[in-house]
Design a protein around this motif. Structure first.
Motif, PDB file in Angstrom:
ATOM      1  N   ILE A   1       0.839  -1.203   0.000  1.00 47.55           N
ATOM      2  CA  ILE A   1       0.000   0.000   0.000  1.00 47.55           C
ATOM      3  C   ILE A   1       0.874   1.254   0.000  1.00 47.55           C
ATOM      4  O   ILE A   1       0.631   2.196  -0.755  1.00 47.55           O
ATOM      5  N   THR A   2       1.914   1.261   0.835  1.00 45.34           N
ATOM      6  CA  THR A   2       2.769   2.436   0.885  1.00 45.34           C
ATOM      7  C   THR A   2       3.563   2.613  -0.410  1.00 45.34           C
ATOM      8  O   THR A   2       3.870   3.739  -0.793  1.00 45.34           O
ATOM      9  N   ALA A   3       3.878   1.512  -1.094  1.00 45.79           N
ATOM     10  CA  ALA A   3       4.545   1.614  -2.402  1.00 45.79           C
ATOM     11  C   ALA A   3       3.620   2.291  -3.408  1.00 45.79           C
ATOM     12  O   ALA A   3       4.065   3.114  -4.219  1.00 45.79           O
ATOM     13  N   PHE A   4       2.335   1.963  -3.345  1.00 44.13           N
ATOM     14  CA  PHE A   4       1.363   2.595  -4.239  1.00 44.13           C
ATOM     15  C   PHE A   4       1.287   4.099  -3.952  1.00 44.13           C
ATOM     16  O   PHE A   4       1.316   4.916  -4.876  1.00 44.13           O
ATOM     17  N   VAL A   5       1.230   4.460  -2.677  1.00 44.11           N
ATOM     18  CA  VAL A   5       1.161   5.876  -2.301  1.00 44.11           C
ATOM     19  C   VAL A   5       2.432   6.603  -2.739  1.00 44.11           C
ATOM     20  O   VAL A   5       2.373   7.714  -3.283  1.00 44.11           O
ATOM     21  N   ALA A   6       3.597   5.982  -2.534  1.00 45.08           N
ATOM     22  CA  ALA A   6       4.861   6.599  -2.946  1.00 45.08           C
ATOM     23  C   ALA A   6       4.899   6.781  -4.467  1.00 45.08           C
ATOM     24  O   ALA A   6       5.381   7.804  -4.965  1.00 45.08           O
ATOM     25  N   HIS A   7       4.371   5.806  -5.197  1.00 45.21           N
ATOM     26  CA  HIS A   7       4.348   5.905  -6.661  1.00 45.21           C
ATOM     27  C   HIS A   7       3.464   7.060  -7.127  1.00 45.21           C
ATOM     28  O   HIS A   7       3.870   7.864  -7.964  1.00 45.21           O
ATOM     29  N   VAL A   8       2.269   7.145  -6.568  1.00 48.57           N
ATOM     30  CA  VAL A   8       1.329   8.204  -6.963  1.00 48.57           C
ATOM     31  C   VAL A   8       1.891   9.576  -6.608  1.00 48.57           C
ATOM     32  O   VAL A   8       1.877  10.498  -7.430  1.00 48.57           O
ATOM     33  N   THR A   9       2.419   9.719  -5.391  1.00 50.45           N
ATOM     34  CA  THR A   9       2.967  11.013  -4.998  1.00 50.45           C
ATOM     35  C   THR A   9       4.249  11.315  -5.764  1.00 50.45           C
ATOM     36  O   THR A   9       4.558  12.480  -6.021  1.00 50.45           O
ATOM     37  N   GLY A  10       4.988  10.284  -6.152  1.00 50.75           N
ATOM     38  CA  GLY A  10       6.195  10.477  -6.947  1.00 50.75           C
ATOM     39  C   GLY A  10       5.890  11.029  -8.323  1.00 50.75           C
ATOM     40  O   GLY A  10       6.614  11.885  -8.842  1.00 50.75           O
ATOM     41  N   GLU A  11       4.815  10.536  -8.921  1.00 51.91           N
ATOM     42  CA  GLU A  11       4.402  11.054 -10.229  1.00 51.91           C
ATOM     43  C   GLU A  11       4.089  12.551 -10.127  1.00 51.91           C
ATOM     44  O   GLU A  11       4.512  13.341 -10.967  1.00 51.91           O
ATOM     45  N   ARG A  12       3.357  12.909  -9.083  1.00 51.22           N
ATOM     46  CA  ARG A  12       3.001  14.326  -8.888  1.00 51.22           C
ATOM     47  C   ARG A  12       4.235  15.166  -8.585  1.00 51.22           C
ATOM     48  O   ARG A  12       4.378  16.284  -9.083  1.00 51.22           O
ATOM     49  N   ALA A  13       5.140  14.619  -7.766  1.00 48.13           N
ATOM     50  CA  ALA A  13       6.364  15.351  -7.416  1.00 48.13           C
ATOM     51  C   ALA A  13       7.248  15.544  -8.644  1.00 48.13           C
ATOM     52  O   ALA A  13       7.881  16.591  -8.796  1.00 48.13           O
ATOM     53  N   GLU A  14       7.285  14.553  -9.513  1.00 46.72           N
ATOM     54  CA  GLU A  14       8.095  14.683 -10.730  1.00 46.72           C
ATOM     55  C   GLU A  14       7.596  15.830 -11.601  1.00 46.72           C
ATOM     56  O   GLU A  14       8.394  16.638 -12.090  1.00 46.72           O
TER      57      GLU A  14
END
Length: 156
Positions: free
Chosen positions: A49-62
């Motif tokens: 679950i935290t990997a999914f959250v990190a991925h989604v927030t990573g896309e936005r941060a990029e």
């Protein structure tokens, strides 16, 4: 709080989580202790679950970083490509962990076999986590000495 803050807050959870979950699961298997195995499986699911959250927030941060001065586009792309296999592996292992928890609750023998498969998946994801974490660190920490290839060298 912006995209950068959120990503930096959550991105360590899946990396540390998968390593801890794998160790807990291994201990449960070696000790033949179902309770410890269940804790390891739950930790693996939580890490997914935290990997999914990190991925989604990573896309936005990029996307936000691309518009911010001082960020290397090559380093961002390198991290994105290095993190993708980790994210994909964690989604699979996380879902399998949830299924296995259900099967163990139902006392299905298949759950016991899946536990071993998840252990292997956890080991693989732990290796992938190292690559994802190092490439993320390379974005703002040149002192780590991680060489970031030019974009054309790390495209699919």
């Amino acid at each position: 709080m912006n995209e950068f803050h959120i990503h930096l807050l959550v991105n360590h959870f899946p990396i540390v989580g998968v390593i801890l979950a794998t160790l807990i699961l291994l201990a449960g298997i070696l000790l033949r202790n179902k309770t410890v195995q269940v804790v390891g499986l739950f930790a693996m699911f939580f890490s997914g679950i935290t990997a999914f959250v990190a991925h989604v927030t990573g896309e936005r941060a990029e996307h936000a970083a691309d518009e911010t001065k001082g960020f290397s586009h090559d380093a961002l792309e390198f991290h994105e490509h290095a993190s993708e296999p980790f994210f994909q592996g964690m989604v699979v292992v996380g879902i399998l962990s949830l299924v296995t928890l259900f099967l163990l609750y139902r006392k299905s023998a298949i759950g016991n076999y899946l536990t071993y498969l998840i252990l292997v998946g956890g080991i693989v994801c732990s290796v992938l986590a190292k690559k994802a974490g190092e490439s993320g660190g390379a974005i703002r920490h040149p002192e780590l000495g991680i060489e970031v290839p030019a974009e054309e060298e790390h495209e699919h």
